[in-house]
Write a protein that holds these residues in place. Structure first.
Motif, PDB file in Angstrom:
ATOM      1  N   ARG A  18      -0.388  -7.888  -3.914  1.00 34.21           N
ATOM      2  CA  ARG A  18      -1.131  -8.906  -3.183  1.00 34.21           C
ATOM      3  C   ARG A  18      -1.671  -8.316  -1.891  1.00 34.21           C
ATOM      4  NH1 ARG A  18      -0.169 -11.701   1.149  1.00 34.21           N
ATOM      5  NH2 ARG A  18       1.935 -10.900   1.316  1.00 34.21           N
ATOM      6  N   THR A  19      -2.895  -8.723  -1.543  1.00 29.09           N
ATOM      7  CA  THR A  19      -3.495  -8.292  -0.284  1.00 29.09           C
ATOM      8  C   THR A  19      -4.034  -9.497   0.478  1.00 29.09           C
ATOM      9  OG1 THR A  19      -5.645  -7.928  -1.342  1.00 29.09           O
ATOM     10  CG2 THR A  19      -4.181  -6.034  -1.178  1.00 29.09           C
ATOM     11  N   ASP A  20      -3.892  -9.448   1.789  1.00 29.24           N
ATOM     12  CA  ASP A  20      -4.498 -10.469   2.643  1.00 29.24           C
ATOM     13  C   ASP A  20      -4.988  -9.874   3.966  1.00 29.24           C
ATOM     14  OD1 ASP A  20      -2.131 -10.058   3.993  1.00 29.24           O
ATOM     15  OD2 ASP A  20      -1.397 -12.094   3.775  1.00 29.24           O
ATOM     16  N   GLY A  34       0.078  -5.322   0.919  1.00 31.82           N
ATOM     17  CA  GLY A  34      -0.578  -6.411   1.625  1.00 31.82           C
ATOM     18  C   GLY A  34      -1.920  -6.012   2.210  1.00 31.82           C
ATOM     19  N   TRP A  35      -2.209  -4.707   2.194  1.00 34.73           N
ATOM     20  CA  TRP A  35      -3.442  -4.190   2.787  1.00 34.73           C
ATOM     21  C   TRP A  35      -4.334  -3.565   1.726  1.00 34.73           C
ATOM     22  CZ3 TRP A  35      -4.878  -4.130   7.976  1.00 34.73           C
ATOM     23  CH2 TRP A  35      -3.922  -4.650   8.861  1.00 34.73           C
ATOM     24  N   MET A  81      -6.832 -14.054   0.077  1.00 32.43           N
ATOM     25  CA  MET A  81      -5.763 -13.435  -0.693  1.00 32.43           C
ATOM     26  C   MET A  81      -6.296 -12.953  -2.037  1.00 32.43           C
ATOM     27  SD  MET A  81      -1.930 -14.631  -1.875  1.00 32.43           S
ATOM     28  CE  MET A  81      -1.888 -15.860  -0.644  1.00 32.43           C
ATOM     29  N   ASP A 128       6.155  -2.035  -4.895  1.00 31.46           N
ATOM     30  CA  ASP A 128       5.318  -3.199  -5.185  1.00 31.46           C
ATOM     31  C   ASP A 128       4.206  -2.886  -6.179  1.00 31.46           C
ATOM     32  OD1 ASP A 128       6.865  -4.470  -3.346  1.00 31.46           O
ATOM     33  OD2 ASP A 128       5.268  -4.845  -1.914  1.00 31.46           O
TER      34      ASP A 128
END
Length: 186
Positions: A12-14, A109-110, A126, A138
């Motif tokens: 996941r990235t945000d 996350g990046w 997201m 991850d």
């Protein structure tokens, strides 16, 4: 009957780190009024959760030093999302990006940005991405192989994705002209 297999590996990235404006401001890339790159010394090659830094002139030690300093400054601030930076020797020893002089691995996350304008850091909608350091838990993928001749209930543990093609080829389930890796099944 052929076996079936599935892999996944997405995190996941945000948040986004965009190296292009930094390289532009450091005069490592030149852009025209439309934001298109017209000249470059070092260029980020974005791959989702990382960026390989490509060199135009492998003998330009001054630019290599300039990029090293720029990346060290970015990595020194934890708010930038950098997990680690690999230099060419370490990167090539790991088998990655032969023409790259640096590799910027981001934290989960990046993701990397790819526009020559805009912000260096930004919150994004997201989503998800691949292309990070392979040792980030991850990003580990699941690999399932089910079918005739496949022992039931066995775990292969952590495998190298390059082992999939030789495994399928060794059993006659697929044919690959070129394949690296090892056969996973007895």
């Amino acid at each position: 009957m052929l076996p079936s297999f599935r892999t996944t590996g997405l995190f996941r990235t945000d948040a986004q780190l965009n190296l292009f404006p930094l390289f532009r401001d450091a005069k490592l890339i030149t852009v025209n009024e439309k934001g298109k790159i017209t000249e470059w010394k070092r260029l980020p090659w974005v791959t989702g959760g990382s960026a390989a830094i490509m060199l135009k002139d492998p003998n330009d030690t001054a630019t290599i030093s300039q990029v090293r300093e720029l990346l060290a400054k970015v990595a020194s601030d934890p708010a930038n999302g950098v997990d680690r930076i690999l230099e060419a020797d370490e990167l090539h020893k790991r088998g990655g990006y032969p023409p790259a002089s640096f590799f910027v691995g981001l934290k989960p996350g990046w993701r990397t940005g790819s526009t020559t304008d805009g912000q260096v850091l930004s919150k994004i909608k997201m989503g998800g991405t691949h292309g990070a350091m392979p040792d980030l838990p991850d990003l580990h993928a699941s690999f399932f192989l089910v079918g005739p001749g496949v022992p039931a209930g066995n775990s292969l543990g952590t495998i190298d994705m390059r082992d999939v093609a030789p495994t399928l080829s060794a059993r006659g389930w697929a044919s690959f002209a070129k394949r690296d890796g090892r056969v996973l099944l007895p």
